[in-house]
Write a protein that holds these residues in place. Structure first.
Motif, PDB file in Angstrom:
ATOM      1  N   SER A  50       0.849  -1.203   0.000  1.00  0.00           N
ATOM      2  CA  SER A  50       0.000   0.000   0.000  1.00  0.00           C
ATOM      3  C   SER A  50       0.880   1.248   0.000  1.00  0.00           C
ATOM      4  CB  SER A  50      -0.896   0.005   1.248  1.00  0.00           C
ATOM      5  OG  SER A  50      -1.572   1.230   1.371  1.00  0.00           O
ATOM      6  N   PHE A  51       0.737   2.090  -1.030  1.00  0.00           N
ATOM      7  CA  PHE A  51       1.529   3.319  -1.148  1.00  0.00           C
ATOM      8  C   PHE A  51       0.607   4.531  -1.231  1.00  0.00           C
ATOM      9  CE2 PHE A  51       4.137  -0.013  -3.056  1.00  0.00           C
ATOM     10  CZ  PHE A  51       5.346   0.158  -2.405  1.00  0.00           C
ATOM     11  N   SER A  52      -0.370   4.590  -0.339  1.00  0.00           N
ATOM     12  CA  SER A  52      -1.329   5.705  -0.415  1.00  0.00           C
ATOM     13  C   SER A  52      -0.683   7.042  -0.061  1.00  0.00           C
ATOM     14  CB  SER A  52      -2.527   5.435   0.504  1.00  0.00           C
ATOM     15  OG  SER A  52      -2.091   5.210   1.826  1.00  0.00           O
ATOM     16  N   ALA A  53       0.400   7.003   0.725  1.00  0.00           N
ATOM     17  CA  ALA A  53       1.136   8.229   1.056  1.00  0.00           C
ATOM     18  C   ALA A  53       2.501   8.157   0.374  1.00  0.00           C
ATOM     19  CB  ALA A  53       1.303   8.366   2.561  1.00  0.00           C
ATOM     20  N   THR A  54       2.772   9.065  -0.531  1.00  0.00           N
ATOM     21  CA  THR A  54       4.031   9.025  -1.269  1.00  0.00           C
ATOM     22  C   THR A  54       4.771  10.357  -1.161  1.00  0.00           C
ATOM     23  OG1 THR A  54       2.848   9.681  -3.275  1.00  0.00           O
ATOM     24  CG2 THR A  54       3.234   7.326  -2.946  1.00  0.00           C
ATOM     25  N   PRO A  55       6.101  10.303  -1.005  1.00  0.00           N
ATOM     26  CA  PRO A  55       6.898  11.538  -0.932  1.00  0.00           C
ATOM     27  C   PRO A  55       7.109  12.116  -2.335  1.00  0.00           C
ATOM     28  CG  PRO A  55       8.327   9.628  -0.727  1.00  0.00           C
ATOM     29  CD  PRO A  55       6.925   9.102  -0.832  1.00  0.00           C
ATOM     30  N   THR A  56       6.188  12.924  -2.777  1.00  0.00           N
ATOM     31  CA  THR A  56       6.203  13.424  -4.156  1.00  0.00           C
ATOM     32  C   THR A  56       7.479  14.180  -4.485  1.00  0.00           C
ATOM     33  OG1 THR A  56       4.959  15.350  -3.384  1.00  0.00           O
ATOM     34  CG2 THR A  56       3.696  13.547  -4.376  1.00  0.00           C
ATOM     35  N   LEU A  72      20.677   5.793  -5.456  1.00  0.00           N
ATOM     36  CA  LEU A  72      19.408   6.507  -5.562  1.00  0.00           C
ATOM     37  C   LEU A  72      18.242   5.578  -5.258  1.00  0.00           C
ATOM     38  CD1 LEU A  72      17.752   9.046  -6.406  1.00  0.00           C
ATOM     39  CD2 LEU A  72      17.850   8.174  -8.760  1.00  0.00           C
ATOM     40  N   PHE A  73      18.285   4.348  -5.794  1.00  0.00           N
ATOM     41  CA  PHE A  73      17.204   3.385  -5.561  1.00  0.00           C
ATOM     42  C   PHE A  73      17.086   3.054  -4.075  1.00  0.00           C
ATOM     43  CE2 PHE A  73      15.980  -1.080  -4.905  1.00  0.00           C
ATOM     44  CZ  PHE A  73      14.674  -1.019  -5.379  1.00  0.00           C
ATOM     45  N   ARG A  74      18.231   2.818  -3.427  1.00  0.00           N
ATOM     46  CA  ARG A  74      18.207   2.480  -1.999  1.00  0.00           C
ATOM     47  C   ARG A  74      17.632   3.626  -1.175  1.00  0.00           C
ATOM     48  NH1 ARG A  74      22.187   2.372   2.032  1.00  0.00           N
ATOM     49  NH2 ARG A  74      23.787   3.097   0.598  1.00  0.00           N
ATOM     50  N   ASN A  75      17.994   4.851  -1.541  1.00  0.00           N
ATOM     51  CA  ASN A  75      17.472   5.997  -0.813  1.00  0.00           C
ATOM     52  C   ASN A  75      15.987   6.214  -1.098  1.00  0.00           C
ATOM     53  OD1 ASN A  75      19.024   7.639   1.029  1.00  0.00           O
ATOM     54  ND2 ASN A  75      18.279   9.412  -0.094  1.00  0.00           N
ATOM     55  N   LEU A  76      15.561   5.883  -2.307  1.00  0.00           N
ATOM     56  CA  LEU A  76      14.143   5.990  -2.653  1.00  0.00           C
ATOM     57  C   LEU A  76      13.306   5.069  -1.771  1.00  0.00           C
ATOM     58  CD1 LEU A  76      11.748   6.842  -4.469  1.00  0.00           C
ATOM     59  CD2 LEU A  76      12.430   5.008  -6.042  1.00  0.00           C
ATOM     60  N   VAL A  77      13.758   3.825  -1.614  1.00  0.00           N
ATOM     61  CA  VAL A  77      13.038   2.873  -0.761  1.00  0.00           C
ATOM     62  C   VAL A  77      13.003   3.380   0.673  1.00  0.00           C
ATOM     63  CG1 VAL A  77      13.022   0.518   0.157  1.00  0.00           C
ATOM     64  CG2 VAL A  77      13.624   0.917  -2.239  1.00  0.00           C
ATOM     65  N   PHE A  78      14.136   3.901   1.151  1.00  0.00           N
ATOM     66  CA  PHE A  78      14.231   4.432   2.515  1.00  0.00           C
ATOM     67  C   PHE A  78      13.231   5.572   2.718  1.00  0.00           C
ATOM     68  CE2 PHE A  78      16.159   7.140   5.798  1.00  0.00           C
ATOM     69  CZ  PHE A  78      16.467   6.224   6.774  1.00  0.00           C
ATOM     70  N   PHE A  79      13.169   6.487   1.752  1.00  0.00           N
ATOM     71  CA  PHE A  79      12.279   7.644   1.861  1.00  0.00           C
ATOM     72  C   PHE A  79      10.812   7.233   1.821  1.00  0.00           C
ATOM     73  CE2 PHE A  79      15.091  11.246   1.819  1.00  0.00           C
ATOM     74  CZ  PHE A  79      14.278  12.314   2.164  1.00  0.00           C
ATOM     75  N   VAL A  80      10.463   6.363   0.865  1.00  0.00           N
ATOM     76  CA  VAL A  80       9.070   5.913   0.740  1.00  0.00           C
ATOM     77  C   VAL A  80       8.640   5.183   2.002  1.00  0.00           C
ATOM     78  CG1 VAL A  80       7.495   4.393  -0.534  1.00  0.00           C
ATOM     79  CG2 VAL A  80       9.150   5.795  -1.774  1.00  0.00           C
ATOM     80  N   PHE A 133       5.436   7.186   8.862  1.00  0.00           N
ATOM     81  CA  PHE A 133       5.080   8.281   9.770  1.00  0.00           C
ATOM     82  C   PHE A 133       3.844   9.048   9.307  1.00  0.00           C
ATOM     83  CE2 PHE A 133       9.458   7.496  11.001  1.00  0.00           C
ATOM     84  CZ  PHE A 133       9.359   7.554  12.392  1.00  0.00           C
ATOM     85  N   LYS A 134       3.480   8.906   8.067  1.00  0.00           N
ATOM     86  CA  LYS A 134       2.291   9.590   7.567  1.00  0.00           C
ATOM     87  C   LYS A 134       1.020   8.805   7.869  1.00  0.00           C
ATOM     88  CE  LYS A 134       0.684  13.095   5.058  1.00  0.00           C
ATOM     89  NZ  LYS A 134       0.885  14.495   5.445  1.00  0.00           N
ATOM     90  N   GLU A 135       1.119   7.455   7.846  1.00  0.00           N
ATOM     91  CA  GLU A 135      -0.085   6.631   7.911  1.00  0.00           C
ATOM     92  C   GLU A 135      -0.211   5.786   9.168  1.00  0.00           C
ATOM     93  OE1 GLU A 135       0.254   4.311   4.334  1.00  0.00           O
ATOM     94  OE2 GLU A 135      -1.058   5.673   3.253  1.00  0.00           O
ATOM     95  N   ASP A 136       0.919   5.311   9.704  1.00  0.00           N
ATOM     96  CA  ASP A 136       0.865   4.327  10.784  1.00  0.00           C
ATOM     97  C   ASP A 136       0.644   5.004  12.134  1.00  0.00           C
ATOM     98  OD1 ASP A 136       1.568   2.245  12.709  1.00  0.00           O
ATOM     99  OD2 ASP A 136       2.316   1.155  10.971  1.00  0.00           O
ATOM    100  N   GLU A 137      -0.459   4.693  12.777  1.00  0.00           N
ATOM    101  CA  GLU A 137      -0.816   5.341  14.037  1.00  0.00           C
ATOM    102  C   GLU A 137       0.122   4.954  15.176  1.00  0.00           C
ATOM    103  OE1 GLU A 137      -2.942   7.768  14.446  1.00  0.00           O
ATOM    104  OE2 GLU A 137      -3.379   7.684  12.301  1.00  0.00           O
ATOM    105  N   ARG A 138       0.676   3.756  15.126  1.00  0.00           N
ATOM    106  CA  ARG A 138       1.543   3.321  16.223  1.00  0.00           C
ATOM    107  C   ARG A 138       2.815   4.147  16.299  1.00  0.00           C
ATOM    108  NH1 ARG A 138       1.297  -3.256  16.880  1.00  0.00           N
ATOM    109  NH2 ARG A 138      -0.961  -3.449  16.993  1.00  0.00           N
TER     110      ARG A 138
END
Length: 452
Positions: free
Chosen positions: A98-104, A129-137, A143-148
């Motif tokens: 699920s990628f409903s929140a994405t770092p545009t 760049l790919f490794r950092n992309l995964v880290f950022f996403v 932190f945007k979606e997970d309530e815990r």
């Protein structure tokens, strides 16, 4: 007082497994037996399946300060980044991608970075760049979606794990030097195979974080424990004789002064000054050595850095194409003999590597991550910002673009700002409307019966 409850009552297991990994990698770096390296990775695999995703992330905060020890002796690649990829992959698989929140903004940065990679055919930069992309996403979605992870107690636990990890890293660093019969007081101490400026960044940040904990702490035993940790970390920074460490302490001193002023307690002020004076007397030989380094001839040129910075800035400004899309990785220019070292400044490195477009979008991506982590109802707290600012000073002296240490410093700094900044005073909307209504009734603008 800040507590760590709920899901995080299971925090002991992540620290035990992480601690065993650090111990195994310490032995590996001493005896250089490949079996021990594989054993350390094996412990992580066990933790990967034993712990839930929140415990696993907690363990990564604990391990982050020691990531430079997780390298093969004959290889500079730290495995921590790949382990972090596994954590991110598990998180997304458990949530069915699920990628409903994405770092545009980071996706936009990737577009400009890919143009740079294609221009200079630097595919290794693409892997980073790919490794950092995964880290950022991963972090942005988390932190945007997970309530815990939004819960203050969990975030305090993450900061706590990072600070303990820094203290443990310093302890095993001393053990490594003793086992290898290396001179701890030789002026180059940096833990296990670490760079002194990287090492300085985690020490100064941890000291600043501990001061934030002390500001909230009420129990005497914990206060003594945290104070002992600060003295120990200051000692570690002192024996490293890193000028960068002492420069970064400017923000820690500022934080300490705010801490004393907030307490408004003469006794605390006297005790703090006495401890500080005792520390200076105890470490005076070390301080003398550091002061001598500030008087050395290489200070004027920042130990050769000014020449490097001038080269990379001039190269980037040499044409519109380079200005907008950068020069690619510095490794090419070092290999061809154009210059003998990398940028030694993370911010100039970003500008030189990706140019104006890539650098601006990268900064905006970090701002977007900041907004995902920090509640918009937080007040601006200078004290809460100081640990992050201290670390950022250190990264002005090293090349750390896309590095895990830099990303974790940013992450922990943002969490500290969110946790330790006070909230703005809110006025309940119904109370405010009621007050306005009463004022209108008082001046005869509306009929009292019409409000019923």
């Amino acid at each position: 007082m800040l507590n760590y409850k709920g899901e995080t009552t299971k925090k002991i297991m992540p620290l035990l497994l992480g601690g065993s990994m650090i111990g195994i990698f310490l032995l590996y770096n001493i005896v250089e037996n490949s079996f021990l390296f594989l054993l350390g990775i094996g412990v992580f695999v066990c933790a990967f399946f034993l712990l839930n995703i929140y415990q696993l992330l907690l363990m990564m905060f604990f391990l982050a300060p020691s990531l430079m020890s997780m390298r093969m002796v004959d290889n500079q690649t730290a495995w921590f980044g790949y382990l972090m990829l596994m954590v991110a992959a598990r998180y997304f698989l458990e949530r069915r991608l699920s990628f409903s929140a994405t770092p545009t903004m980071f996706f936009l940065h990737c577009i400009f970075a890919l143009i740079t990679i294609l221009i200079y055919s630097q595919w290794s930069l693409g892997a980073m760049l790919f490794r950092n992309l995964v880290f950022f996403v991963f972090l942005y979605s988390l932190f945007k979606e997970d309530e815990r992870v939004k819960q203050t107690d969990y975030q305090v636990g993450c900061i706590n794990a990072y600070v303990i990890g820094v203290v443990v890293n310093l302890i095993v660093g001393f053990l490594y030097y003793l086992a290898k019969d290396m001179d701890i007081f030789g002026g180059l101490f940096a833990g296990i195979r670490n760079d002194r400026n990287y090492f300085s960044s985690i020490l100064s940040m941890a000291i600043g974080l501990i001061l934030l904990f002390l500001d909230k702490e009420k129990k005497g035993i914990k206060i003594l424990g945290w104070t002992a940790c600060i003295l120990f970390l200051l000692f570690g920074g002192g024996v490293s004789q890193s000028r960068t460490f002492f420069i970064s302490l400017i923000f820690i001193v500022l934080e300490f002064l705010i801490f004393i002023i907030k307490k408004k307690d003469i006794l605390i002020m006297i005790i703090s000054l006495a401890v500080g004076l005792a520390l200076i007397i105890f470490m005076w030989p070390v301080f003398q050595s550091v002061l001598e380094r500030f008087e050395a001839d290489d200070v004027v040129g920042a130990n050769g850095r000014l020449e490097l910075w001038a080269f990379y800035i001039s190269l980037t400004a040499s044409s519109p194409l380079r200005a907008f899309f950068g020069n690619g990785s510095a490794s090419y220019y070092i290999a061809t003999g154009a210059i003998d070292a990398a940028e030694h400044n993370s911010y100039i490195q970003s500008f030189s590597t990706f140019g104006i477009l890539g650098s601006i979008t990268l900064v905006l991506a970090y701002i977007q991550l900041y907004k995902a982590i920090v509640n918009n109802n937080q007040k601006v707290s200078i004290m809460a910002w100081c640990p992050l600012l201290a670390a950022l000073v250190c990264y002005a002296m090293i090349s750390s673009l896309y590095s895990d240490q830099f990303n974790f410093a940013i992450l922990v700094g943002f969490l500290a700002i969110n946790v330790f900044s006070g909230k703005k005073k809110e006025c309940d909307r119904s109370v405010l409307l009621g007050k306005q209504q009463n004022e209108l009734i008082a001046v005869g603008r509306i009929d009292e019966n019409s409000t019923n």
